[in-house]
Design an enzyme around this catalytic site. Structure first.
Site, PDB file in Angstrom:
ATOM      1  N   ARG A 174      27.174  -6.611  -3.973  1.00 53.86           N
ATOM      2  CA  ARG A 174      27.476  -7.976  -3.471  1.00 53.86           C
ATOM      3  C   ARG A 174      28.884  -8.434  -3.868  1.00 53.86           C
ATOM      4  NH1 ARG A 174      23.994  -6.199  -1.419  1.00 53.86           N
ATOM      5  NH2 ARG A 174      21.815  -6.818  -1.361  1.00 53.86           N
ATOM      6  N   SER A 224      18.310 -14.876  -1.236  1.00 52.13           N
ATOM      7  CA  SER A 224      18.131 -14.706  -2.678  1.00 52.13           C
ATOM      8  C   SER A 224      19.172 -15.528  -3.433  1.00 52.13           C
ATOM      9  CB  SER A 224      18.272 -13.235  -3.068  1.00 52.13           C
ATOM     10  OG  SER A 224      17.180 -12.516  -2.555  1.00 52.13           O
ATOM     11  N   GLU A 294      23.728 -15.394  -6.953  1.00 52.95           N
ATOM     12  CA  GLU A 294      24.367 -14.644  -5.863  1.00 52.95           C
ATOM     13  C   GLU A 294      24.968 -15.644  -4.870  1.00 52.95           C
ATOM     14  OE1 GLU A 294      22.144 -11.340  -4.192  1.00 52.95           O
ATOM     15  OE2 GLU A 294      22.723 -11.942  -2.172  1.00 52.95           O
TER      16      GLU A 294
HETATM   17  C1  LIG Z   1      16.827 -16.156   5.016  1.00 48.11           C
HETATM   18  C2  LIG Z   1      18.008 -15.457   4.420  1.00 48.11           C
HETATM   19  C3  LIG Z   1      17.925 -14.118   4.096  1.00 48.11           C
HETATM   20  C4  LIG Z   1      19.023 -13.464   3.548  1.00 48.11           C
HETATM   21  N1  LIG Z   1      18.917 -12.136   3.245  1.00 48.11           N
HETATM   22  C5  LIG Z   1      19.970 -11.482   2.744  1.00 48.11           C
HETATM   23  C6  LIG Z   1      19.884 -10.079   2.443  1.00 48.11           C
HETATM   24  O1  LIG Z   1      18.881  -9.432   2.660  1.00 48.11           O
HETATM   25  N2  LIG Z   1      20.985  -9.479   1.930  1.00 48.11           N
HETATM   26  C7  LIG Z   1      22.147 -10.145   1.692  1.00 48.11           C
HETATM   27  O2  LIG Z   1      23.116  -9.532   1.243  1.00 48.11           O
HETATM   28  N3  LIG Z   1      22.260 -11.472   1.948  1.00 48.11           N
HETATM   29  C8  LIG Z   1      21.198 -12.151   2.465  1.00 48.11           C
HETATM   30  N4  LIG Z   1      21.302 -13.487   2.725  1.00 48.11           N
HETATM   31  C9  LIG Z   1      22.542 -14.208   2.361  1.00 48.11           C
HETATM   32  C10 LIG Z   1      23.601 -14.298   3.472  1.00 48.11           C
HETATM   33  O3  LIG Z   1      23.018 -14.236   4.758  1.00 48.11           O
HETATM   34  C11 LIG Z   1      24.662 -13.211   3.336  1.00 48.11           C
HETATM   35  O4  LIG Z   1      25.328 -13.290   2.096  1.00 48.11           O
HETATM   36  C12 LIG Z   1      25.700 -13.296   4.461  1.00 48.11           C
HETATM   37  O5  LIG Z   1      26.491 -12.133   4.446  1.00 48.11           O
HETATM   38  C13 LIG Z   1      26.620 -14.527   4.372  1.00 48.11           C
HETATM   39  O6  LIG Z   1      27.328 -14.634   5.607  1.00 48.11           O
HETATM   40  P1  LIG Z   1      27.814 -16.061   6.126  1.00 48.11           P
HETATM   41  O7  LIG Z   1      28.588 -15.854   7.369  1.00 48.11           O
HETATM   42  O8  LIG Z   1      26.679 -17.000   6.215  1.00 48.11           O
HETATM   43  O9  LIG Z   1      28.788 -16.483   4.958  1.00 48.11           O
HETATM   44  P2  LIG Z   1      28.947 -17.940   4.322  1.00 48.11           P
HETATM   45  O10 LIG Z   1      27.725 -18.293   3.561  1.00 48.11           O
HETATM   46  O11 LIG Z   1      29.423 -18.881   5.340  1.00 48.11           O
HETATM   47  O12 LIG Z   1      30.111 -17.634   3.293  1.00 48.11           O
HETATM   48  C14 LIG Z   1      29.887 -16.778   2.189  1.00 48.11           C
HETATM   49  C15 LIG Z   1      31.252 -16.413   1.619  1.00 48.11           C
HETATM   50  O13 LIG Z   1      31.933 -15.614   2.579  1.00 48.11           O
HETATM   51  C16 LIG Z   1      33.193 -16.192   2.900  1.00 48.11           C
HETATM   52  N5  LIG Z   1      33.433 -15.937   4.314  1.00 48.11           N
HETATM   53  C17 LIG Z   1      32.672 -16.314   5.375  1.00 48.11           C
HETATM   54  N6  LIG Z   1      33.242 -15.879   6.516  1.00 48.11           N
HETATM   55  C18 LIG Z   1      34.377 -15.231   6.156  1.00 48.11           C
HETATM   56  C19 LIG Z   1      35.406 -14.565   6.876  1.00 48.11           C
HETATM   57  N7  LIG Z   1      35.406 -14.484   8.217  1.00 48.11           N
HETATM   58  N8  LIG Z   1      36.418 -14.014   6.185  1.00 48.11           N
HETATM   59  C20 LIG Z   1      36.453 -14.080   4.832  1.00 48.11           C
HETATM   60  N9  LIG Z   1      35.522 -14.703   4.090  1.00 48.11           N
HETATM   61  C21 LIG Z   1      34.498 -15.263   4.752  1.00 48.11           C
HETATM   62  C22 LIG Z   1      33.031 -17.673   2.592  1.00 48.11           C
HETATM   63  O14 LIG Z   1      34.289 -18.274   2.303  1.00 48.11           O
HETATM   64  C23 LIG Z   1      32.138 -17.647   1.376  1.00 48.11           C
HETATM   65  O15 LIG Z   1      32.896 -17.455   0.208  1.00 48.11           O
HETATM   66  C24 LIG Z   1      20.222 -14.171   3.293  1.00 48.11           C
HETATM   67  C25 LIG Z   1      20.303 -15.534   3.625  1.00 48.11           C
HETATM   68  C26 LIG Z   1      19.210 -16.172   4.189  1.00 48.11           C
HETATM   69  C27 LIG Z   1      19.333 -17.623   4.564  1.00 48.11           C
END
Ligand SMILES: Cc1cc2nc3c(=O)[nH]c(=O)nc-3n(C[C@H](O)[C@H](O)[C@H](O)COP(=O)(O)OP(=O)(O)OC[C@H]3O[C@@H](n4cnc5c(N)ncnc54)[C@H](O)[C@@H]3O)c2cc1C
Length: 301
Positions: A174, A224, A294
């Site tokens: 992560r 998580s 996380e």
């Molecule tokens: C129901 C549920 C289940 C999930 N299951 C998992 C799982 O199994 N495994 C897992 O790893 N995660 C899981 N997650 C967490 C999450 O979905 C991941 O971490 C995902 O990759 C975050 O993506 P996001 O676009 O929502 O990022 P955001 O939450 O919007 O941002 C997270 C970080 O990424 C940065 N960011 C976003 N977009 C960009 C970009 N284009 N360039 C640079 N930085 C950027 C942001 O600034 C921030 O620091 C889950 C979440 C939920 C709600």
């Protein structure tokens, strides 16, 4: 800040929203306002905006789907950039899938599967964007982004575009270098392999079924909350400590999945943070293990 806001409003930089509440932009449905939310309409607008913010020395934060973020109750100062439809394209070249930073990671896994490409099945239940997944090294079911990422195009704070190859991203559990070196992932290329369409579809369905049974997906949450400590499962420790169902205000440790905190309706970031602190203290006292979140806490508390 005021000057940059009028420049953003008067120039052609995309949609500009002032004092925009961020809760609707996150899966937790929690968080105060951004001083300014900018949604560029295309890559050119994004690049010009980042250059302008660099010149004016205005801080910015990029948000994807907001599925791994806890936005603090006082919101985020400076400019919050949401990629929106600007970088939402996808194309397939041989065994490579190339997607814009705003593209849905779940959709990407489905598209790859339909093309008979294997390697992205783990992403079928990760509800973020491609950019967020590259940044977080998102993973599940024994795989993660680091296993398949070929290269990412990254917009640097100076407004220049750089190519990061897999080895440049310092991937770990992560973790990526983007967490210490600011940049915006505008595009990512994932190297997959030809596989059997039916087997890929079956894996996607099995993972989905498991999530539906084990995760509180009908409630606002952020996946998580804690990283798995070396040699332990955070969910197991929290469950063994009897903390399932524990509440602070509108925030509750999910009775279904102990590593999820759900927003039962009116939770504030303060509620979630207080609950997180209580869990950390209890797990430390009971098992001598330090849980580390996380989810990323952003903004002004
Ligand atoms: C129901 C549920 C289940 C999930 N299951 C998992 C799982 O199994 N495994 C897992 O790893 N995660 C899981 N997650 C967490 C999450 O979905 C991941 O971490 C995902 O990759 C975050 O993506 P996001 O676009 O929502 O990022 P955001 O939450 O919007 O941002 C997270 C970080 O990424 C940065 N960011 C976003 N977009 C960009 C970009 N284009 N360039 C640079 N930085 C950027 C942001 O600034 C921030 O620091 C889950 C979440 C939920 C709600």
């Amino acid at each position: 800040m005021q000057q940059v806001i009028s420049e953003l409003l008067n120039g052609s930089f995309g949609e500009v929203k002032l004092q925009e509440p961020l809760a609707p932009y996150t899966t937790w449905k929690i968080g105060g306002p951004a001083d300014c939310l900018l949604i560029p309409r295309d890559k050119d607008q994004l690049i010009r905006a980042v250059k302008l913010l660099h010149e004016r020395q205005v801080p910015w934060t990029v948000i994807g789907r907001g599925s791994n973020m806890l936005v603090a109750d006082k919101g985020i100062r400076g400019v919050v950039i949401k990629l929106g439809d600007a970088l939402n394209a996808v194309r397939i070249e041989g065994e490579s899938v190339i997607a814009g930073g705003a593209y849905s990671f779940i959709k990407l896994s489905v598209i790859a599967g339909k093309e008979g490409l294997t390697g992205l099945e783990f992403a079928g239940g990760i509800p973020g964007t491609v950019g967020g997944a590259v940044y977080m090294n998102a993973g599940a079911h024994g795989s993660d982004v680091s296993r398949i990422l070929q290269r990412a195009e990254v917009l640097l704070p100076t407004g220049e575009l750089a190519t990061y190859h897999n080895e440049d991203l310092a991937y770990a559990y992560r973790h990526s270098i983007l967490q210490t070196k600011q940049g915006i992932v505008t595009e990512a290329e994932f190297r997959l392999r030809h596989g059997d369409r039916k087997e890929i579809a079956a894996a996607l369905a099995a993972y989905k079924d498991r999530r539906l049974r084990t995760q509180p997906l009908q409630l606002a949450c952020a996946g998580s909350v804690f990283r798995n400590p070396e040699g332990h499962h955070a969910a197991k420790l929290i469950e063994e400590a009897g903390l399932k169902g524990l509440r602070v205000g509108g925030a509750q440790v999910s009775p279904l999945h102990a590593n999820f905190i759900v927003n039962t309706g009116q939770a504030t970031a303060h509620d979630v943070l207080t609950l997180i602190e209580q869990i950390i203290a209890e797990i430390q006292a009971r098992f001598g293990v330090k849980l580390v979140p996380e989810v990323l806490v952003v903004g002004e508390r």
